[in-house]
Scaffold this motif. Sequence first.
Motif, short mmCIF file in Angstrom:
data_model
loop_
_atom_site.label_atom_id
_atom_site.label_comp_id
_atom_site.label_asym_id
_atom_site.label_seq_id
_atom_site.Cartn_x
_atom_site.Cartn_y
_atom_site.Cartn_z
N LYS A 104 0.83 -1.19 0.00
CA LYS A 104 0.00 0.00 0.00
C LYS A 104 0.87 1.25 0.00
O LYS A 104 0.50 2.27 -0.53
CB LYS A 104 -0.89 -0.05 1.25
CG LYS A 104 -1.77 1.14 1.45
CD LYS A 104 -2.62 0.92 2.68
CE LYS A 104 -2.76 2.17 3.50
NZ LYS A 104 -3.55 3.20 2.88
N LYS A 105 2.05 1.11 0.59
CA LYS A 105 2.86 2.31 0.77
C LYS A 105 3.75 2.59 -0.42
O LYS A 105 4.29 3.69 -0.52
CB LYS A 105 3.74 2.16 2.00
CG LYS A 105 2.95 1.97 3.23
CD LYS A 105 3.83 1.97 4.43
CE LYS A 105 3.10 1.39 5.61
NZ LYS A 105 4.00 0.86 6.61
N MET A 106 3.95 1.62 -1.28
CA MET A 106 4.81 1.89 -2.41
C MET A 106 4.09 1.48 -3.69
O MET A 106 3.66 0.36 -3.82
CB MET A 106 6.12 1.13 -2.27
CG MET A 106 5.99 -0.27 -1.82
SD MET A 106 7.63 -0.83 -1.38
CE MET A 106 7.41 -2.55 -1.57
N GLY B 200 -1.86 -4.36 -4.33
CA GLY B 200 -2.03 -5.09 -3.08
C GLY B 200 -3.22 -6.03 -3.08
O GLY B 200 -3.63 -6.51 -2.05
N LEU B 201 -3.77 -6.33 -4.27
CA LEU B 201 -4.90 -7.25 -4.30
C LEU B 201 -4.42 -8.66 -3.99
O LEU B 201 -3.33 -9.05 -4.37
CB LEU B 201 -5.54 -7.26 -5.69
CG LEU B 201 -6.30 -6.01 -6.10
CD1 LEU B 201 -6.78 -6.17 -7.51
CD2 LEU B 201 -7.48 -5.79 -5.20
N SER B 202 -5.28 -9.42 -3.32
CA SER B 202 -4.90 -10.81 -3.05
C SER B 202 -5.08 -11.62 -4.32
O SER B 202 -5.83 -11.27 -5.22
CB SER B 202 -5.78 -11.37 -1.94
OG SER B 202 -7.11 -11.40 -2.37
N HIS B 203 -4.41 -12.74 -4.36
CA HIS B 203 -4.45 -13.55 -5.57
C HIS B 203 -5.85 -14.02 -5.88
O HIS B 203 -6.25 -14.12 -7.03
CB HIS B 203 -3.54 -14.77 -5.40
CG HIS B 203 -2.11 -14.43 -5.55
ND1 HIS B 203 -1.59 -14.02 -6.77
CD2 HIS B 203 -1.09 -14.38 -4.69
CE1 HIS B 203 -0.31 -13.76 -6.61
NE2 HIS B 203 0.02 -13.98 -5.37
N ARG B 204 -6.62 -14.29 -4.84
CA ARG B 204 -7.97 -14.76 -5.05
C ARG B 204 -8.78 -13.74 -5.85
O ARG B 204 -9.47 -14.06 -6.79
CB ARG B 204 -8.62 -14.98 -3.70
CG ARG B 204 -9.70 -16.01 -3.69
CD ARG B 204 -10.16 -16.25 -2.29
NE ARG B 204 -10.06 -15.04 -1.50
CZ ARG B 204 -10.98 -14.69 -0.61
NH1 ARG B 204 -12.01 -15.43 -0.42
NH2 ARG B 204 -10.84 -13.59 0.08
#
Lengths: 361, 337, 405
Positions: A104-106, B200-204
């Motif tokens: 989230k931070k990068m 940052g999304l999860s693989h699912r």
Amino acid sequence: MSEAIHHDRVLVRVEGLVKRFPKFEKRTVTAFLNRKKHMVSVLNRVNLTIQKGEALGLIGESGCGKTTFGRCILRLTDSTEGRIYFEGRDLLTLKPGEMRRMRKKMQMIFQDPYAALNPQMKVREILSEAVQVGTRLGQPNEQDNSRACDVASKLLDLIASVNLQKDKLDQYPSELSGGERRRVGIARILAVEPTFIVADEPLASLDASIRSQILNLLVDLKTEHGQTFLYISHDIGAVRHICDRVAVMYLGNIVEIASRQDVRPERCLHPYTARLLGASAYLSVGGPPLEPDPEDDGEVEVPEEGDPGCSYRFRCSRFKSLGKPNLCAEEKPKLETPPTPYGDTHRVACHYPNDENFSEI
Amino acid sequence: MKLALKGMRTLEMGGVSSAIKHSGVRRSVLAICLGLFIGSALLSTIPEAWGGGNPHHRYNERWGSISFAHPLGTDMNRKDVLTQLVFGAQTSLLMSTLSTFVFLLAGTVLGVLSGYCSGWPRNVVLAVFQVLQIFPILLLLLLSMIFIEMFFLGRMTNWNLVILMALFGVFSAPKLAEMIRGKILALKERTFIEAAVALGLSHRRIIGKHIIRSECLPIILVQGAYIMGQAIMVETTLTFLKLGVEYPVVSWGLMLRKMQDGMISWGMVIQQGFRYSWCWLRQTEDLNIIARDWNMGLADFHFQPLFPIMSIAGSAWLFLELARYFNDRLRLQDGRG
Amino acid sequence: MKKLISAMAEVPDGEMEDELLVQVEGLRTYISTPTGMVRAVDGVDLNVRKGKVLGILGESGSGKSVMARSILGLADNFPGVIEGRILFRDKGKVENLAHPLEETTLVELGSDGEICKISKDMKAWRKQIQETYRGIWGRKISMIFQDPQKSLNPFWTVGEQLVETVENGTSANMPETIRKWQDVVKWLKKVRIKKADDVIEAYPHNLSGGMCQRVMIAMALGGHPSLVIADEPTTGLDATVQAQIVNLLKSLQKRYGTTIIVISHDIGMISRLADDIAVMYCGQIVEHGPRKRMVDPQVEQKHPYTKALLESLLSVNCDPMRRMEGLRAIEKEVPDPKNPPPGCRFHPRCQVYQNWRTQEGDRGAGTRWLAQCPLKEPPLVKTAESSGIRCWHFYDEPDEESSHV
């Protein structure tokens, strides 16, 4: 003037980053079995430090490894060796869940704005997904407590902050122009509120008029919101406009790091930097003329893997003019601060950097 | 000025562009066809919609010809053919839906797993896929029937067919799994997937939302439609071969079995066509009279087996049109159209 | 039915008619798409001086690539070129390359003078274009394309592709094939490729972008054409490679005296290469003139678009201390080519017009005609200080008003 590096304000620290790719051109079984020996080092022990709130520019020709470097820092590609410290924590020791929260931070602005957007999602869906991820990763348990109206109002804020009109929300990426796609990408990144942004050629393939708009937007992000940038580009003019320090990369090595004022043909120390700046000045309006170097035209020689000497010596006219000194062929120069009148933070990796009559193009 | 008027294309500036109009009309026609098909499929499962009907009711006439009371005539047991057809359709559709469901589930899950994961289990699974695809599916079903009878069930219960159709779905899944795997491998490298990872999304979520929704859905729809048609054929075949249901459950395979003696080939259809024309010339309408006249040994000629075949072909066509419609829509979204 | 006649720009001072190689008059190329008609080139007049380099500067969407293809007869879409003349002067003969228009295209005007109906016989047009350009393609006019790796044929080696086009003055007492291959090697050396033997056997995907572009230059110049059109020759290449290519083009042009038309959005590159510059916006030429005058920051009389382009470039390249002021950006986006703004196409983004509109009291010099900006398109006129500018701000009533009608 040149800025000292304060150790308590360091945001990103990279040590000894190495990235190797396998290279086998002959499709035989023996080549396949020996593939571990035939590797190409795209990044060759790179050390770099970025402070909070600064914009560091990374310039170099295509293929020198700057995009790979940016992606390795964000762990989109795994490096072969080396350590990456973000806010003091070693990124390579994090578990997958913690790494996701760290993401989230990068964030990264991708080079191709169209490819970075899912072509079958509307802009509204793309941005609300980003907003939801941002809220979710910000909570300790990854719960999603946001309501629909929160998300909707945040969307409007995001759109306004990148100067897009509201009716673009209901369009598909294929209906937007290049500048608008770039702005949607930037809005998506801002939705998760990062502290560190890697911008990979953010102004490529944009029209001249749009370029200035995007550059102004990035400068606003830096000055008003205090974002830290790693700005990867081969457009030296834009880099000098936005960045505080500039690093020059050649074939996976950083050959010079200087502050903005020192990135000029008459004040740089490494011969490669001089050549880059000379070419870029030649291609701008009102710049000096360029004397073509007959040696450098066409394909250039690249040193083999495991070559102990300086990788630039095959193109370096300084090497030739000094009579091919053995030091350049035997020892790889380290990035250090030579005695110059420019201050302590100007570093260069060259055995013979200083010269008053230095005219290298 | 001399102008070649032949072959001129003229453009009126302004006005609605024809392409958009054209696709709108086509879409509403498609929607109507789809509605009709689904409606009739649903109705066919409700016997009351067909005016009640008992497939086992014996009427008066053997081999009755086509009439209002019996739109397709009656068969040798004096049962109404159309009612049998409708009840058989129930069986076929039920079984093929089960099969398609198993196929899609197994194919998608295995495809996603083999596309995303790496390591030696994946290679084993892929090798198994390749081996499975070599054999004809019917052969595999017969072999597995033997094993099932030996180890699990006794002979000949009606549940055989359920298991066999589920197995049919499983054996057909490798093809879908490989297609999905190919798509995933291609998509994994695309920048927007990388951007989703960076976000940052999860693989699912990445798999579910981006990969399956965007690229795999057309494949799944088309393959599902194709398998549904195939499953109907396979169910009919299995019942015909006495590996499926038996009386009192009605199935097309049972109908075919009863008609075995009266089976005809396309060549005979053509010959009958000639006879039709001959009888028209001869001012007679009774086909059976004509048949006896000519004494070709086909006194029991019946058109009946043709009807299921034609309905299957029609439904397959409709399914493919549906899939093409979805594909078009997705392509327009893509901007590649 | 009458042909639409636009105000023609005059020939630059001191040039006589027979020194022009190409003269484009009133070219219109339209493209029909499902969502509307794109006016890619909308009334363009160009004069290309023989032996000089003309640079056409414009952003994406300005129609410069379409114009290059129209000149070359490659605008194959419907309706394509609908109006205009392309005069090609070669060895004393003048040929109108767009003459198939007379027999295949009919343009009708409505009551307001706007085009309302276009009729074109595409089959006959294509056939006549093939006949017209048969002796011209590759021999008299050739083209260097953007994205060199994609523009070369990927199935053939570089040598095989070059062999067809290059010819050089090798002595004629050798067999034909050997002579051709020697020509190829000589041309590769002329474009400064060192290992010519390796490159001849390489495929385009084996070579880097800079090498492919040199190969394309060799292909284009190999037939000794009179005119070369270079469409974005350095876009996508590194700065050092760009500088080398620009140098190469300059030296080859001086050596062979070829006329070059360079099309690009890169002002720096064009200012290095071109002798004359024409600026295109939204399908029209908004300004043209010699290079010195166009890029000189001291000259005040410039089209607002040209001025804004130069400013957005200069402030990026020059003083890093100007960051605080922010770049002077041109606001909004390039207009939709299907629906250009009424009147002057630049007026929604024009600083001069916006300033005049908000400050009602300003009635200084040059603002007499600014009320026309949203109403009527300004004609391309020659003024005292510029050779051709399309702007109401600099519009002077010409003395002989009806001389060109």
